[in-house]
Design an enzyme around this catalytic site. Structure first.
Site, PDB file in Angstrom:
ATOM      1  N   CYS A 164       0.867  -1.185   0.000  1.00  0.00           N
ATOM      2  CA  CYS A 164       0.000   0.000   0.000  1.00  0.00           C
ATOM      3  C   CYS A 164       0.904   1.235   0.000  1.00  0.00           C
ATOM      4  O   CYS A 164       2.059   1.165  -0.436  1.00  0.00           O
ATOM      5  CB  CYS A 164      -0.988  -0.022   1.171  1.00  0.00           C
ATOM      6  SG  CYS A 164      -0.219   0.023   2.804  1.00  0.00           S
ATOM      7  N   ASN A 203       2.197   1.413   4.486  1.00  0.00           N
ATOM      8  CA  ASN A 203       2.475   0.135   5.183  1.00  0.00           C
ATOM      9  C   ASN A 203       2.142   0.213   6.678  1.00  0.00           C
ATOM     10  O   ASN A 203       2.786  -0.450   7.506  1.00  0.00           O
ATOM     11  CB  ASN A 203       3.924  -0.316   4.959  1.00  0.00           C
ATOM     12  CG  ASN A 203       4.212  -1.776   5.366  1.00  0.00           C
ATOM     13  OD1 ASN A 203       5.329  -2.106   5.743  1.00  0.00           O
ATOM     14  ND2 ASN A 203       3.243  -2.643   5.307  1.00  0.00           N
ATOM     15  N   CYS A 231      -1.568   0.742   7.422  1.00  0.00           N
ATOM     16  CA  CYS A 231      -3.010   0.472   7.511  1.00  0.00           C
ATOM     17  C   CYS A 231      -3.417  -0.740   6.665  1.00  0.00           C
ATOM     18  O   CYS A 231      -3.682  -1.822   7.191  1.00  0.00           O
ATOM     19  CB  CYS A 231      -3.824   1.690   7.068  1.00  0.00           C
ATOM     20  SG  CYS A 231      -3.567   3.155   8.086  1.00  0.00           S
ATOM     21  N   ARG A 232      -3.463  -0.587   5.354  1.00  0.00           N
ATOM     22  CA  ARG A 232      -4.041  -1.642   4.507  1.00  0.00           C
ATOM     23  C   ARG A 232      -3.148  -2.855   4.329  1.00  0.00           C
ATOM     24  O   ARG A 232      -3.593  -3.996   4.515  1.00  0.00           O
ATOM     25  CB  ARG A 232      -4.410  -1.063   3.134  1.00  0.00           C
ATOM     26  CG  ARG A 232      -5.529  -0.044   3.198  1.00  0.00           C
ATOM     27  CD  ARG A 232      -5.635   0.747   1.918  1.00  0.00           C
ATOM     28  NE  ARG A 232      -4.471   1.599   1.738  1.00  0.00           N
ATOM     29  CZ  ARG A 232      -4.207   2.299   0.644  1.00  0.00           C
ATOM     30  NH1 ARG A 232      -5.028   2.213  -0.396  1.00  0.00           N
ATOM     31  NH2 ARG A 232      -3.142   3.069   0.577  1.00  0.00           N
ATOM     32  N   SER A 233      -1.886  -2.639   3.919  1.00  0.00           N
ATOM     33  CA  SER A 233      -1.062  -3.827   3.641  1.00  0.00           C
ATOM     34  C   SER A 233      -0.702  -4.620   4.897  1.00  0.00           C
ATOM     35  O   SER A 233      -0.652  -5.859   4.825  1.00  0.00           O
ATOM     36  CB  SER A 233       0.170  -3.484   2.797  1.00  0.00           C
ATOM     37  OG  SER A 233       1.038  -2.605   3.456  1.00  0.00           O
ATOM     38  N   ASP A 283      -8.071   3.826   1.025  1.00  0.00           N
ATOM     39  CA  ASP A 283      -7.147   4.263   2.073  1.00  0.00           C
ATOM     40  C   ASP A 283      -7.956   4.782   3.270  1.00  0.00           C
ATOM     41  O   ASP A 283      -8.683   5.765   3.146  1.00  0.00           O
ATOM     42  CB  ASP A 283      -6.274   5.390   1.499  1.00  0.00           C
ATOM     43  CG  ASP A 283      -5.192   5.829   2.464  1.00  0.00           C
ATOM     44  OD1 ASP A 283      -5.259   5.450   3.647  1.00  0.00           O
ATOM     45  OD2 ASP A 283      -4.287   6.550   2.019  1.00  0.00           O
TER      46      ASP A 283
END
Ligand code: 4NP
Length: 163
Positions: free
Chosen positions: A12, A15, A17-19, A129
């Site tokens: 993401c 690195n 939150c999402r990934s 995001d």
């Protein structure tokens, strides 16, 4: 499945939150199916602002509510050498994918694409995001990531996932 481990990298922007959420969810799924010797998991960001930091507290808290631990993860930035080290490099949104495509060697033998392509039933391309939004954004990330993780594991492990 091949005898070598299949190596998966989630990418993401930050690195945090999402990934890392994808990292924790997919790793938990892999372990629950006893496939941790055959599939390895990592995550990183295209940006370097948060290198060395643990995941965002909101992401870790939302994940913990579903039984996923993220606290041990630390942010790192994507590096060109990652194209030598991973079989699947999976971006959370179109911008992440475009940034990776700009760095991708022409002869990269692996798969570079959007993570949500493994959950076509969602009819969505991007994991949005959540960084500047509220807590519900982190719950939405988990819903998308859980669905795509199931699809990705089916793609990699196929019939092995049904045992
Ligand atoms: P992520 O979220 O890409 O899902 O980790 C973000 C984290 C930090 C920033 C942007 C997105 N930031 O601008 O610092």
């Amino acid at each position: 499945m091949p005898s070598e481990p299949t190596r998966v990298l989630f990418v993401c922007l930050g690195n945090i939150c999402r990934s890392p959420t994808a990292h924790g969810v997919f790793e938990t799924l892999v372990k629950s199916r006893g496939l941790e010797q055959r599939i390895t998991v990592d995550s990183c960001g295209t940006g370097g602002w948060h290198v060395g930091q643990p995941p965002d507290k909101r992401a870790a808290s939302a994940a913990a509510q579903r039984g996923y631990a993220l606290e041990h993860l630390r942010a790192r930035r994507f590096a060109a050498e990652d194209f030598d080290s991973f079989d699947y490099i999976l971006a959370m949104d179109w911008q992440n994918l475009s940034d990776l495509q700009n760095m991708c060697p022409k002869d990269f033998p692996g798969h570079l694409g959007l993570f949500l392509q493994f959950a076509p039933e969602l009819k969505r391309d991007e994991v949005p995001d959540p960084f500047y939004g509220g807590e519900d954004g982190f719950t939405a990330v988990l819903d998308l990531v859980e669905a795509a993780s199931e699809g990705l594991l089916r793609e990699i492990a196929g019939a092995d996932t049904t045992r």
